[in-house]
Design a protein around this motif. Structure first.
Motif, PDB file in Angstrom:
ATOM      1  N   MET A   9     -16.827 -31.735 -33.421  1.00  0.00           N
ATOM      2  CA  MET A   9     -18.135 -31.511 -32.852  1.00  0.00           C
ATOM      3  C   MET A   9     -18.744 -30.290 -33.526  1.00  0.00           C
ATOM      4  SD  MET A   9     -19.312 -31.421 -29.062  1.00  0.00           S
ATOM      5  CE  MET A   9     -21.044 -31.328 -28.897  1.00  0.00           C
ATOM      6  N   ARG A  10     -20.020 -30.389 -33.784  1.00  0.00           N
ATOM      7  CA  ARG A  10     -20.726 -29.285 -34.428  1.00  0.00           C
ATOM      8  C   ARG A  10     -22.094 -29.109 -33.780  1.00  0.00           C
ATOM      9  NH1 ARG A  10     -21.213 -28.112 -40.765  1.00  0.00           N
ATOM     10  NH2 ARG A  10     -22.618 -26.350 -40.587  1.00  0.00           N
ATOM     11  N   LEU A  11     -22.410 -27.869 -33.430  1.00  0.00           N
ATOM     12  CA  LEU A  11     -23.721 -27.581 -32.862  1.00  0.00           C
ATOM     13  C   LEU A  11     -24.759 -27.533 -33.980  1.00  0.00           C
ATOM     14  CD1 LEU A  11     -22.956 -24.720 -30.326  1.00  0.00           C
ATOM     15  CD2 LEU A  11     -23.284 -27.143 -29.856  1.00  0.00           C
ATOM     16  N   THR A  12     -25.988 -27.850 -33.640  1.00  0.00           N
ATOM     17  CA  THR A  12     -27.069 -27.721 -34.602  1.00  0.00           C
ATOM     18  C   THR A  12     -27.364 -26.240 -34.831  1.00  0.00           C
ATOM     19  OG1 THR A  12     -28.724 -27.764 -32.846  1.00  0.00           O
ATOM     20  CG2 THR A  12     -28.157 -29.891 -33.862  1.00  0.00           C
ATOM     21  N   ASN A  13     -27.986 -25.948 -35.958  1.00  0.00           N
ATOM     22  CA  ASN A  13     -28.427 -24.574 -36.223  1.00  0.00           C
ATOM     23  C   ASN A  13     -29.385 -24.111 -35.133  1.00  0.00           C
ATOM     24  OD1 ASN A  13     -26.932 -24.224 -38.529  1.00  0.00           O
ATOM     25  ND2 ASN A  13     -28.600 -24.750 -39.921  1.00  0.00           N
ATOM     26  N   TYR A  14     -30.167 -25.035 -34.620  1.00  0.00           N
ATOM     27  CA  TYR A  14     -31.134 -24.718 -33.574  1.00  0.00           C
ATOM     28  C   TYR A  14     -30.426 -24.086 -32.366  1.00  0.00           C
ATOM     29  CZ  TYR A  14     -35.431 -25.380 -30.842  1.00  0.00           C
ATOM     30  OH  TYR A  14     -36.561 -25.182 -30.102  1.00  0.00           O
ATOM     31  N   SER A  15     -29.366 -24.731 -31.895  1.00  0.00           N
ATOM     32  CA  SER A  15     -28.607 -24.200 -30.746  1.00  0.00           C
ATOM     33  C   SER A  15     -27.911 -22.892 -31.101  1.00  0.00           C
ATOM     34  CB  SER A  15     -27.573 -25.217 -30.274  1.00  0.00           C
ATOM     35  OG  SER A  15     -28.201 -26.323 -29.697  1.00  0.00           O
ATOM     36  N   ASP A  16     -27.337 -22.848 -32.289  1.00  0.00           N
ATOM     37  CA  ASP A  16     -26.674 -21.631 -32.748  1.00  0.00           C
ATOM     38  C   ASP A  16     -27.649 -20.455 -32.756  1.00  0.00           C
ATOM     39  OD1 ASP A  16     -24.865 -19.833 -33.985  1.00  0.00           O
ATOM     40  OD2 ASP A  16     -25.425 -20.526 -35.984  1.00  0.00           O
ATOM     41  N   TYR A  17     -28.837 -20.649 -33.326  1.00  0.00           N
ATOM     42  CA  TYR A  17     -29.831 -19.588 -33.391  1.00  0.00           C
ATOM     43  C   TYR A  17     -30.361 -19.229 -32.005  1.00  0.00           C
ATOM     44  CZ  TYR A  17     -29.995 -20.565 -38.456  1.00  0.00           C
ATOM     45  OH  TYR A  17     -29.686 -20.755 -39.778  1.00  0.00           O
ATOM     46  N   ALA A  18     -30.477 -20.212 -31.136  1.00  0.00           N
ATOM     47  CA  ALA A  18     -30.925 -19.929 -29.762  1.00  0.00           C
ATOM     48  C   ALA A  18     -29.921 -19.023 -29.060  1.00  0.00           C
ATOM     49  CB  ALA A  18     -31.121 -21.230 -28.984  1.00  0.00           C
ATOM     50  N   LEU A  19     -28.646 -19.348 -29.180  1.00  0.00           N
ATOM     51  CA  LEU A  19     -27.614 -18.518 -28.549  1.00  0.00           C
ATOM     52  C   LEU A  19     -27.583 -17.123 -29.165  1.00  0.00           C
ATOM     53  CD1 LEU A  19     -24.768 -21.165 -28.175  1.00  0.00           C
ATOM     54  CD2 LEU A  19     -26.141 -20.156 -26.333  1.00  0.00           C
TER      55      LEU A  19
END
Length: 184
Positions: A1-11
């Motif tokens: 499983m891999r998070l999108t950059n969008y979620s990573d940057y949001a966190l």
């Protein structure tokens, strides 16, 4: 499983705002983008959504910027991911549908509202429903009608989200002094 950059940057944006040396200070998108060496234009979209969801306050003007609108202890990581990830379909034979309701029910705009982490403790089977794709030749696997793997992957996805539901923004920024040295 891999998070999108969008979620990573949001966190990462939420973490940045949490560990700011002065809680009343405002950060800019440029400050955050420079600290993490990420795209300013991409971060602008993320900040806009986080503000719409009520996680951050956005102050316009020459001396404007952003700051947390909700206490870090009230921002549940699982809930943030539900808002920022397009889906959790890790294989083509299923797609995730979230039963999250209206985002204003989760984070309100008034002072008495906050992200309710108690709601995040519900069974994940109530929060995520997997719909098998019946007939699309592009996504239908030959063994899909008898495949046991998709059940295992679904269970693994639920476990991932359940773990994220157990943590808040405050939990992942307990080392704020170390983070401040790296970011500021």
């Amino acid at each position: 499983m891999r998070l999108t950059n969008y979620s990573d940057y949001a966190l990462r944006t939420l973490m940045y705002l949490t560990v700011m040396p002065t809680s009343e200070a405002l950060a800019t998108i440029s400050d955050i983008a420079d600290s993490y060496q990420i795209s300013k234009s991409h971060l602008t979209k993320i900040v806009h959504q986080l503000a719409q969801l009520g996680y951050i306050d956005s102050v316009r003007g020459k001396s404007g910027g952003i700051r947390l609108a909700v206490a870090a202890k009230d921002i549940n990581l699982g809930q943030v991911l539900r808002h920022t990830e397009p889906d959790f379909a890790i294989v083509p034979c299923f797609e995730s549908k979230f039963l999250e309701g209206n985002s204003s029910d989760v984070v309100g705009k008034n002072e008495n509202s906050s992200v309710d982490s108690n709601d995040n403790q519900k069974l994940l089977t109530e929060q995520i429903r997997v719909d098998l794709i019946d007939s699309s030749p592009k996504t239908m696997c030959t063994i899909s009608p008898s495949c046991q793997l998709k059940g295992v992957l679904y269970e693994a996805t639920q476990a991932f989200i359940e773990v994220m539901d157990n943590y808040t923004l405050a939990d992942i920024t307990l080392n704020n002094k170390e983070l401040q040295k790296l970011l500021f």
